[in-house]
Design a protein around this motif. Sequence first.
Motif, PDB file in Angstrom:
ATOM      1  N   THR A   4       0.833  -1.192   0.000  1.00  0.00           N
ATOM      2  CA  THR A   4       0.000   0.000   0.000  1.00  0.00           C
ATOM      3  C   THR A   4       0.871   1.247   0.000  1.00  0.00           C
ATOM      4  O   THR A   4       2.014   1.235   0.436  1.00  0.00           O
ATOM      5  CB  THR A   4      -0.915   0.036   1.234  1.00  0.00           C
ATOM      6  N   ASP A   5       0.306   2.314  -0.529  1.00  0.00           N
ATOM      7  CA  ASP A   5       0.997   3.600  -0.561  1.00  0.00           C
ATOM      8  C   ASP A   5       0.014   4.667  -0.120  1.00  0.00           C
ATOM      9  O   ASP A   5      -0.930   4.977  -0.832  1.00  0.00           O
ATOM     10  CB  ASP A   5       1.500   3.890  -1.975  1.00  0.00           C
ATOM     11  N   ARG A   6       0.196   5.194   1.088  1.00  0.00           N
ATOM     12  CA  ARG A   6      -0.733   6.190   1.609  1.00  0.00           C
ATOM     13  C   ARG A   6      -0.439   7.548   0.990  1.00  0.00           C
ATOM     14  O   ARG A   6       0.687   8.015   1.004  1.00  0.00           O
ATOM     15  CB  ARG A   6      -0.628   6.270   3.126  1.00  0.00           C
ATOM     16  N   LYS A   7      -1.481   8.162   0.427  1.00  0.00           N
ATOM     17  CA  LYS A   7      -1.324   9.461  -0.208  1.00  0.00           C
ATOM     18  C   LYS A   7      -1.510  10.572   0.821  1.00  0.00           C
ATOM     19  O   LYS A   7      -1.912  10.363   1.951  1.00  0.00           O
ATOM     20  CB  LYS A   7      -2.338   9.621  -1.339  1.00  0.00           C
ATOM     21  N   GLY A   8      -1.249  11.796   0.367  1.00  0.00           N
ATOM     22  CA  GLY A   8      -1.472  12.953   1.226  1.00  0.00           C
ATOM     23  C   GLY A   8      -0.417  13.135   2.296  1.00  0.00           C
ATOM     24  O   GLY A   8      -0.669  13.751   3.324  1.00  0.00           O
ATOM     25  N   GLN A   9       0.773  12.582   2.089  1.00  0.00           N
ATOM     26  CA  GLN A   9       1.835  12.739   3.075  1.00  0.00           C
ATOM     27  C   GLN A   9       2.416  14.149   3.003  1.00  0.00           C
ATOM     28  O   GLN A   9       2.345  14.813   1.982  1.00  0.00           O
ATOM     29  CB  GLN A   9       2.950  11.712   2.810  1.00  0.00           C
ATOM     30  N   PRO A  10       3.003  14.653   4.098  1.00  0.00           N
ATOM     31  CA  PRO A  10       3.599  15.981   4.073  1.00  0.00           C
ATOM     32  C   PRO A  10       4.817  16.018   3.165  1.00  0.00           C
ATOM     33  O   PRO A  10       5.380  14.987   2.808  1.00  0.00           O
ATOM     34  CB  PRO A  10       3.993  16.222   5.538  1.00  0.00           C
ATOM     35  N   MET A  11       5.226  17.247   2.782  1.00  0.00           N
ATOM     36  CA  MET A  11       6.392  17.414   1.934  1.00  0.00           C
ATOM     37  C   MET A  11       7.648  16.905   2.647  1.00  0.00           C
ATOM     38  O   MET A  11       7.763  16.978   3.864  1.00  0.00           O
ATOM     39  CB  MET A  11       6.574  18.897   1.572  1.00  0.00           C
ATOM     40  N   SER A  12       8.584  16.412   1.852  1.00  0.00           N
ATOM     41  CA  SER A  12       9.798  15.842   2.451  1.00  0.00           C
ATOM     42  C   SER A  12      10.739  16.926   2.975  1.00  0.00           C
ATOM     43  O   SER A  12      11.530  16.689   3.875  1.00  0.00           O
ATOM     44  CB  SER A  12      10.539  14.992   1.410  1.00  0.00           C
ATOM     45  N   LYS A  13      10.674  18.137   2.398  1.00  0.00           N
ATOM     46  CA  LYS A  13      11.508  19.266   2.803  1.00  0.00           C
ATOM     47  C   LYS A  13      12.996  18.949   2.713  1.00  0.00           C
ATOM     48  O   LYS A  13      13.799  19.373   3.548  1.00  0.00           O
ATOM     49  CB  LYS A  13      11.140  19.736   4.220  1.00  0.00           C
ATOM     50  N   ALA A  14      13.359  18.185   1.686  1.00  0.00           N
ATOM     51  CA  ALA A  14      14.770  17.907   1.444  1.00  0.00           C
ATOM     52  C   ALA A  14      15.329  18.997   0.531  1.00  0.00           C
ATOM     53  O   ALA A  14      14.608  19.873   0.078  1.00  0.00           O
ATOM     54  CB  ALA A  14      14.912  16.524   0.810  1.00  0.00           C
ATOM     55  N   GLY A  15      16.627  18.931   0.240  1.00  0.00           N
ATOM     56  CA  GLY A  15      17.206  19.842  -0.724  1.00  0.00           C
ATOM     57  C   GLY A  15      17.408  21.254  -0.191  1.00  0.00           C
ATOM     58  O   GLY A  15      17.442  21.491   1.016  1.00  0.00           O
ATOM     59  N   SER A  16      17.522  22.200  -1.135  1.00  0.00           N
ATOM     60  CA  SER A  16      17.841  23.586  -0.801  1.00  0.00           C
ATOM     61  C   SER A  16      16.650  24.301  -0.169  1.00  0.00           C
ATOM     62  O   SER A  16      15.601  24.462  -0.799  1.00  0.00           O
ATOM     63  CB  SER A  16      18.278  24.335  -2.069  1.00  0.00           C
ATOM     64  N   ARG A  17      16.816  24.746   1.064  1.00  0.00           N
ATOM     65  CA  ARG A  17      15.751  25.494   1.740  1.00  0.00           C
ATOM     66  C   ARG A  17      15.531  26.837   1.062  1.00  0.00           C
ATOM     67  O   ARG A  17      14.396  27.314   0.968  1.00  0.00           O
ATOM     68  CB  ARG A  17      16.115  25.706   3.207  1.00  0.00           C
TER      69      ARG A  17
END
Length: 219
Positions: free
Chosen positions: A54-67
């Motif tokens: 299963t893959d639950r949708k609607g997850q928060p953003m990962s906030k990786a990478g350049s802020r």
Amino acid sequence: MGRPGQLARSLPGLATVGGPVLATVIGDPDRFPSGAHFKSYLGLAPRASETGNTDRKGQPMSKAGSRLARAALIRAADHARKQDPQLAKIYYTQMVERGAEHLKALCVVAGRLAERAWTVMRRGMPYVICDNNGTPVTPDEAKTIIAEQWTVPTDVRARRRSTKTTSTKAGKAPQQVLTGHVRSDARSADKRGDLPHQRSSNQPTHKVKPPRTLTADPR
């Protein structure tokens, strides 16, 4: 082929500062297989949350990478949704049909903007604002389309703010801190209001027991 900074500034919402920042973060666009990969690199794609098959949708953003680049795109998204009918529709759908609050809707728009930025840099062609059918439009025509079709109703926006405020008030940590503070000051509350009553410097902080009186031994 235009210069990277100029190409990035052709995107709606990206000004003289945001454009060069985004161009610097992308660098060589060929190092990303697709716009979706670039969006994920910036942390604007939802986190994957998989359990078994299963893959639950609607997850928060990962906030990786350049802020810095992510913040620039989110700020740009707030302007872009007022200039580009296609991005305005995405924002409208998130707010009206999916129940998202303002910032979450902006993050979705920012993710789409990141994908389009990658395409612009990859092709070396400036961004062109189009209507929802893909026909290029002037800035005035774009604003008219947005005003007529993709403006979030005032009552919907008010409900989103109300829902967010209610959920914040119901939160455990803020409520516990507030309640604990109120209880600790309850005994010293002024009868005329809720502010703690300041003790006089002459008042003792503890009750002083009277000294015990010694009596003579009856023997």
